[in-house]
Design a protein around this motif. Structure first.
Motif, PDB file in Angstrom:
ATOM      1  N   THR A 249       0.953  -1.352   0.466  1.00  0.00           N
ATOM      2  CA  THR A 249      -0.209   0.305  -0.472  1.00  0.00           C
ATOM      3  C   THR A 249       1.023   1.155   0.247  1.00  0.00           C
ATOM      4  O   THR A 249       0.317   1.798  -0.893  1.00  0.00           O
ATOM      5  CB  THR A 249      -0.904  -0.395   0.716  1.00  0.00           C
ATOM      6  OG1 THR A 249      -2.015  -1.243   0.845  1.00  0.00           O
ATOM      7  CG2 THR A 249      -1.814   1.109   1.241  1.00  0.00           C
ATOM      8  N   PHE A 250       1.839   1.423   0.920  1.00  0.00           N
ATOM      9  CA  PHE A 250       2.840   2.467   0.802  1.00  0.00           C
ATOM     10  C   PHE A 250       4.040   1.239  -0.099  1.00  0.00           C
ATOM     11  O   PHE A 250       4.460   0.580  -0.392  1.00  0.00           O
ATOM     12  CB  PHE A 250       3.523   2.609   1.911  1.00  0.00           C
ATOM     13  CG  PHE A 250       1.673   3.063   3.107  1.00  0.00           C
ATOM     14  CD1 PHE A 250       1.669   3.940   2.877  1.00  0.00           C
ATOM     15  CD2 PHE A 250       1.146   2.578   3.500  1.00  0.00           C
ATOM     16  CE1 PHE A 250       0.663   4.803   3.465  1.00  0.00           C
ATOM     17  CE2 PHE A 250       0.162   2.635   4.215  1.00  0.00           C
ATOM     18  CZ  PHE A 250      -0.331   3.920   4.085  1.00  0.00           C
ATOM     19  N   ALA A 251       4.696   2.829  -0.783  1.00  0.00           N
ATOM     20  CA  ALA A 251       6.029   2.531  -1.359  1.00  0.00           C
ATOM     21  C   ALA A 251       6.515   2.239  -0.276  1.00  0.00           C
ATOM     22  O   ALA A 251       7.370   2.401   0.468  1.00  0.00           O
ATOM     23  CB  ALA A 251       6.986   4.252  -2.751  1.00  0.00           C
ATOM     24  N   PRO A 252       8.274   1.217  -1.326  1.00  0.00           N
ATOM     25  CA  PRO A 252       9.253   0.571  -0.671  1.00  0.00           C
ATOM     26  C   PRO A 252      10.260   1.689   0.114  1.00  0.00           C
ATOM     27  O   PRO A 252      10.566   2.562  -0.646  1.00  0.00           O
ATOM     28  CB  PRO A 252       9.151  -0.457  -1.168  1.00  0.00           C
ATOM     29  CG  PRO A 252       9.461  -0.156  -2.562  1.00  0.00           C
ATOM     30  CD  PRO A 252       7.830   0.912  -2.815  1.00  0.00           C
TER      31      PRO A 252
END
Ligand SMILES: [Zn+2]
Lengths: 136, 382
Positions: free
Chosen positions: B249-252
């Motif tokens: 869901t979030f950028a790594p």
């Protein structure tokens, strides 16, 4: 369905407990009783151990700033008068990440890794979880 | 003891087809894909009966598309309209051919997003894991904003890099000026790049790709069949993917570095060529920061060194490894990787006119995303 002309968190669906809790001033995320993992958005199983002992728990609201950007293009009609506005990506002390708006803090004071704290903004019957620089 | 397995014969691309890119009311994903497929079939000399695999991307229904073209392939599948799917399509085709289960696969991409009013921010935003609607109340939308955040953090970790984004954008536009098929054909200066408005700061207008309608198709066949085609075959020396789906869901925090390292290693093992040693790099440039991340992930430079690498390197057509010779997604058109495949094939065939590279033996494709992917297209059959 979200109404793009009057943006407000959904009080139905898997993430509704999060936004209902925010209306009551609590930051709530899913939690695994088996392995103590916290995560967000909602999932019916624990993404870490695949266990099913999932409940919603209140967490501290303490977070660090992962990054942010400043919106200049109004992608939604209801935000046309609000640009430029800042969205922050934060990492909660308990692990999960969230997006939120920046409040009570100057964008110029932002620095990756800085301490933030959750503040709750009413939005109809729901609440939004926003963030400001941690108060000393 | 190291056991060196013989490499299987390289599948060959014997036909490509593409439509013009732009705004085409009256067309849809089926018709755009159809135009491209028929052009690719004509080039390769392949008839409907020869096609035993059909992979469509961004075209809603493989069944309808197959019906429209009288196809009865052994397998048919459709892939969603995400750029990361381009390499997956190529990989599926090559693996099916290498496994011996099929001989000739048609890959077809049709995108009517411009005419359909597709926006990558706002109501229609489906980016992210499971879609982005959850965050709309915060005004959080668009993959561009995610990339803006990644770049902001990247600069915090590794130092200022905005000038590298400018150089990438300006270079791609210079290449597009030499490409009659590019949507954008007017060069701009670095000063004009900086003068353009912010969309999601720190990213500006020219850091964003161009959404347009268009269709692209490839005919991929087994090496033994490549000689039957009237075209010069271009071989797929390697194609690999590696995912980072957990918590996506979030950028790594590594900007997809670990996935790209895995994909790059597999690519080198398959092809015998290091990504950095190819003659040109077609780097998926939905937004300029991804180009920097990809240069690190695919080993053109070390982690955190991309800005310095870009400053010190000639990315133009006379450089050691030119970047996005067609103008890429930033300036040719956002065909979600597929236009980079056709550009690689045309460069190797020597069909690129004013932008033709002197040496085009091996050409790299890379894509940084939750599915990192890469491919190496080659003049050589082995
Ligand atoms: Zn668990």
């Amino acid at each position: 369905m979200i109404n793009p002309d009057a943006l407000a968190p959904l009080l139905e669906g898997d993430n509704a407990p999060h936004f209902k809790a925010a209306a009551e001033g609590r930051l709530s995320v899913p939690h695994c009783r088996d392995c103590d993992h916290h995560w967000f958005p909602a999932a019916h199983i624990c993404p870490k151990c695949l266990g099913e002992a999932v409940d919603w728990v209140a967490v501290s609201g303490r977070a660090t700033l992962w990054s942010w950007c400043e919106f200049h293009r109004p992608y939604f009609k209801s935000l046309r008068d609000k640009v430029p506005y800042v969205v922050v990506a934060v990492t909660l002390e308990e692990g999960p990440q969230l997006y939120g708006n920046l409040v009570d803090t100057a964008p110029a004071d932002l620095k990756v890794g800085m301490a933030l704290e959750a503040v709750f903004t009413p939005a109809g019957d729901a609440g939004m979880v926003n963030f400001r620089a941690a108060q000393p | 003891m190291n056991i060196v397995r013989p490499r299987p014969p390289r599948p060959a691309i014997t036909g490509i087809g593409s439509t013009a890119f732009g705004v085409f009311p009256g067309e849809d994903a089926y018709s755009l894909g159809s135009t491209a497929l028929r052009a690719a079939m004509r080039e390769s000399g392949v008839r409907a009966d020869d096609i035993d695999g059909l992979i469509v991307c961004r075209i809603p229904d493989y069944q309808r598309f197959g019906e429209l073209h009288g196809l009865n392939p052994q397998f048919a599948v459709n892939l969603p309209g995400q750029g990361r799917m381009a390499a997956i399509a190529l990989q599926m085709a090559c693996q099916a051919i290498s496994a011996g289960s099929v001989s000739t696969v048609a890959l077809v991409y049709g995108n009517d997003g411009r005419t359909a009013g597709m926006k990558y921010g706002g109501e229609g935003d489906g980016y992210g894991s499971g879609g982005a609607g959850l965050w709309f109340p915060y005004g959080m939308t668009s993959p561009g904003a995610v990339h803006a955040m990644m770049f902001n953090r990247y600069e915090h970790e590794y130092g200022r890099a905005g000038d590298a984004l400018a150089k990438v954008a300006v270079t791609c536009r210079q290449h597009a000026v030499l490409n009659p098929g590019a949507v954008m054909n007017k060069a701009y200066t670095t000063a004009e790049y900086y003068a353009a408005k912010f969309i999601a700061a720190p990213l500006r207008l020219f850091d964003y790709c161009l959404i347009n309608d268009g269709g692209i198709a490839l005919i991929v066949t087994r090496a033994e069949r490549a000689g039957d085609a009237p075209t010069r075959p271009v071989y797929v020396a390697g194609v690999s993917t590696a995912t980072q789906l957990a918590q996506s869901t979030f950028a790594p925090a590594d900007y997809w570095y670990s996935g790209m390292r895995r994909a790059a290693a597999a690519l080198e093992a398959q092809s015998g060529v290091a990504p950095k040693d190819t003659d040109a790099a077609m780097i998926y440039d939905n937004f300029t920061p991804t180009v920097l991340f990809s240069m690190e992930g695919f080993g053109m430079c070390g982690k955190g060194e991309a800005a310095e690498y870009v400053r010190a390197t000639d990315l133009g057509l006379t450089g050691r490894q030119p970047l996005n010779t067609s103008g890429g997604h930033l300036s040719e058109s956002y065909m979600q990787g597929w236009g980079m495949f056709t550009e690689a094939v045309r460069q190797i065939r020597g069909e690129c006119g004013a932008r033709q590279l002197k040496k085009a033996d091996n050409i790299l494709y890379t894509c940084a995303s939750p599915i990192a992917s890469g491919a190496i297209f080659s003049r050589e059959a082995a």
